[in-house]
Design a protein around this motif. Structure first.
Motif, PDB file in Angstrom:
ATOM      1  N   UNK A   9     -47.206  34.066  69.257  1.00  0.00           N
ATOM      2  CA  UNK A   9     -47.125  35.510  69.467  1.00  0.00           C
ATOM      3  C   UNK A   9     -47.682  35.897  70.835  1.00  0.00           C
ATOM      4  N   UNK A  10     -46.891  35.650  71.889  1.00  0.00           N
ATOM      5  CA  UNK A  10     -47.334  35.979  73.241  1.00  0.00           C
ATOM      6  C   UNK A  10     -47.229  37.461  73.534  1.00  0.00           C
ATOM      7  N   UNK A  11     -47.942  37.897  74.553  1.00  0.00           N
ATOM      8  CA  UNK A  11     -47.918  39.309  74.917  1.00  0.00           C
ATOM      9  C   UNK A  11     -46.570  39.724  75.487  1.00  0.00           C
ATOM     10  N   UNK A  12     -45.843  38.781  76.076  1.00  0.00           N
ATOM     11  CA  UNK A  12     -44.540  39.084  76.657  1.00  0.00           C
ATOM     12  C   UNK A  12     -43.388  38.675  75.754  1.00  0.00           C
ATOM     13  N   UNK A  29     -41.428  40.454  73.070  1.00  0.00           N
ATOM     14  CA  UNK A  29     -42.394  41.140  72.210  1.00  0.00           C
ATOM     15  C   UNK A  29     -42.548  42.577  72.715  1.00  0.00           C
ATOM     16  N   UNK A  30     -41.472  43.344  72.560  1.00  0.00           N
ATOM     17  CA  UNK A  30     -41.414  44.658  73.173  1.00  0.00           C
ATOM     18  C   UNK A  30     -40.404  45.528  72.438  1.00  0.00           C
ATOM     19  N   UNK A  31     -40.583  46.829  72.547  1.00  0.00           N
ATOM     20  CA  UNK A  31     -39.568  47.797  72.139  1.00  0.00           C
ATOM     21  C   UNK A  31     -39.154  48.568  73.386  1.00  0.00           C
ATOM     22  N   UNK A  32     -37.860  48.531  73.685  1.00  0.00           N
ATOM     23  CA  UNK A  32     -37.318  49.203  74.861  1.00  0.00           C
ATOM     24  C   UNK A  32     -36.495  50.417  74.445  1.00  0.00           C
ATOM     25  N   UNK A  95     -49.852  30.865  63.418  1.00  0.00           N
ATOM     26  CA  UNK A  95     -49.743  31.972  64.378  1.00  0.00           C
ATOM     27  C   UNK A  95     -50.772  31.813  65.490  1.00  0.00           C
ATOM     28  N   UNK A  96     -50.345  32.123  66.716  1.00  0.00           N
ATOM     29  CA  UNK A  96     -51.278  32.079  67.839  1.00  0.00           C
ATOM     30  C   UNK A  96     -51.877  33.456  68.089  1.00  0.00           C
ATOM     31  N   UNK A  97     -53.079  33.450  68.631  1.00  0.00           N
ATOM     32  CA  UNK A  97     -53.783  34.663  69.034  1.00  0.00           C
ATOM     33  C   UNK A  97     -54.349  34.436  70.429  1.00  0.00           C
ATOM     34  N   UNK A 159     -50.757  37.742  80.684  1.00  0.00           N
ATOM     35  CA  UNK A 159     -51.913  38.604  80.948  1.00  0.00           C
ATOM     36  C   UNK A 159     -53.021  37.913  81.724  1.00  0.00           C
ATOM     37  N   UNK A 160     -53.277  36.641  81.394  1.00  0.00           N
ATOM     38  CA  UNK A 160     -54.391  35.918  81.983  1.00  0.00           C
ATOM     39  C   UNK A 160     -53.978  34.497  82.336  1.00  0.00           C
TER      40      UNK A 160
END
Length: 400
Positions: A9-12, A29-32, A95-97, A159-160
């Motif tokens: 579950x990446x931020x992008x 991982x977005x809503x457009x 799941x990744x965090x 992000x990092x």
């Protein structure tokens, strides 16, 4: 029969798929929301969008952490029902965090996974932790039966950038380091640079991200490349990126030097020193006013924080993962800079998987395939245990 779903579950982007699949599906991982048709695109529905101009982005992650749970639940609903096509009640979830995740956010993960979706069991961990389960021997050229006791995962994502030394597949906590530079910052800096020099692209995150991925690279000699960029002729670095018009084309492309000249309808974005100065922030964050060391120096700092007897083994097993590892010249630059910083009697070995963004998912798949049901009970938390003990049992089992 219980199935295992692996969700990186990446931020992008989200990398999702059953452990029995050969490769995951990758969805944003977005809503457009389009400015013209006002339609909402969730996760994999982004592929249906035909006009990426001035899209309105809604991201569940803020500064690397999952903060908008309403938005993420909407995305997960779409992913579980239409992409992975699973029933949570007969599925166990890997799941990744994010690294250094906050306790309150971890509790929210557990509550939603077990109480709202009702997964049979769950193993929540970090992406780099899953990466170490991959078979790096083939990339390093080692014998198949040798498993390195030490490894350094350099995870440069959205992000990092994290540098995590591992010993016997356990992270050395005191040595973990973070650089606050990732793909999002690079895209935003490219937007600002392009908007200042050429066109106003501040609302065109999707297009500029395409430009970054198509044109940018990590320089092996910044001063030499800057000198080439200043030349009126014989400039081998400059590239022309043809912007999409969203009527005849939906994706831009780099125009080849020997191609015919553009017609009047084409908008050309000239990429010169932006091609390498944007990714240079990964190597020298101080260039953009950040009081942090770059990736090579931080790798040395992280390894030096470990026990001295591990240093040689750690330098000999450095693995580069994450989206930024796809930049041309990325591995070579890190290797060159590191060689100048470390003792000459240390072996320096650095490798990058063929798909550095899929490394965590592939590691999770390898972990599941190589562990028995009884072994999995040691790191999975069942729904029954969660309902009885709450997030305390998750904190105990998932802590690294």
């Amino acid at each position: 029969m219980t199935k295992t779903l692996i969700l990186d579950n990446g931020a992008s982007t989200i990398k999702v798929g059953l452990a029995t699949h050969r490769a995951p599906k990758i969805v944003p991982n977005v809503i457009l929301r389009g400015r013209t048709d006002r339609r909402q695109y969730i996760a994999d529905q982004v592929d249906e969008c035909t006009d990426f101009s001035s899209l309105l982005y809604r991201l569940a992650f803020e500064k690397g952490y999952l903060t908008n749970w309403g938005l993420e639940r909407t995305i997960w609903d779409r992913v579980f029902k239409h992409v992975a096509k699973i029933d949570a009640k007969d599925t166990q979830l890997v799941m990744t965090e994010p690294m250094f995740n906050l306790e309150a956010i971890q509790e929210a993960y557990d509550q939603i996974i077990f109480e709202e979706y009702g997964f049979q069991s769950c193993y929540r961990t970090t992406g780099p932790q899953l990466c170490v389960y991959n078979d790096w021997n083939s990339l390093f050229g080692d014998p198949k039966d040798s498993v390195p006791d030490c490894a350094v995962i350099v995870d440069s994502g959205y992000s990092f950038t994290h540098i995590i030394p591992f010993f016997k597949r356990k992270p050395i906590k005191k040595a973990i380091r973070r650089i606050n530079v990732g793909g999002k910052l690079l895209t935003n800096r490219l937007k600002e640079t392009v908007s200042f020099r050429y066109y106003d692209m501040m609302e065109e995150s999707y297009i500029i991200n395409d430009v970054k991925e198509a044109c940018c690279y990590v320089s092996q000699n910044v001063m030499k490349d800057l000198k080439i960029c200043r030349q009126d002729t014989n400039n081998s670095i400059v590239q022309e990126f043809v912007l999409p018009d969203f009527s005849t084309t939906t994706r831009g492309h780099v125009r080849q030097p020997n191609s015919s000249k553009s017609n009047d309808d084409e908008q050309i974005l000239v990429m010169n020193n932006e091609r390498f100065m944007i990714p240079e922030s990964l190597m020298h964050p101080s260039d953009i006013g950040m009081n942090q060391a770059g990736i090579p120096e931080t790798i040395v700092e992280a390894i030096e924080a470990c026990e001295p007897e591990l240093h040689g083994l750690l330098y000999a097993n450095i693995v580069l993962v994450g989206g930024n590892a796809k930049f041309d010249g990325y591995q070579q630059r890190i290797e060159t800079d590191l060689r100048q910083m470390i003792p000459s009697d240390y072996d320096l070995r650095i490798t990058t998987p063929l798909e550095p963004t899929l490394s965590a998912w592939m590691g999770g798949q390898r972990l599941i395939s190589n562990s028995s049901k009884s072994e999995q009970q040691h790191f999975f938390v069942s729904k029954q245990d969660y309902m009885e003990y709450g997030s305390d049992i998750c904190r105990k089992k998932f802590s690294v």
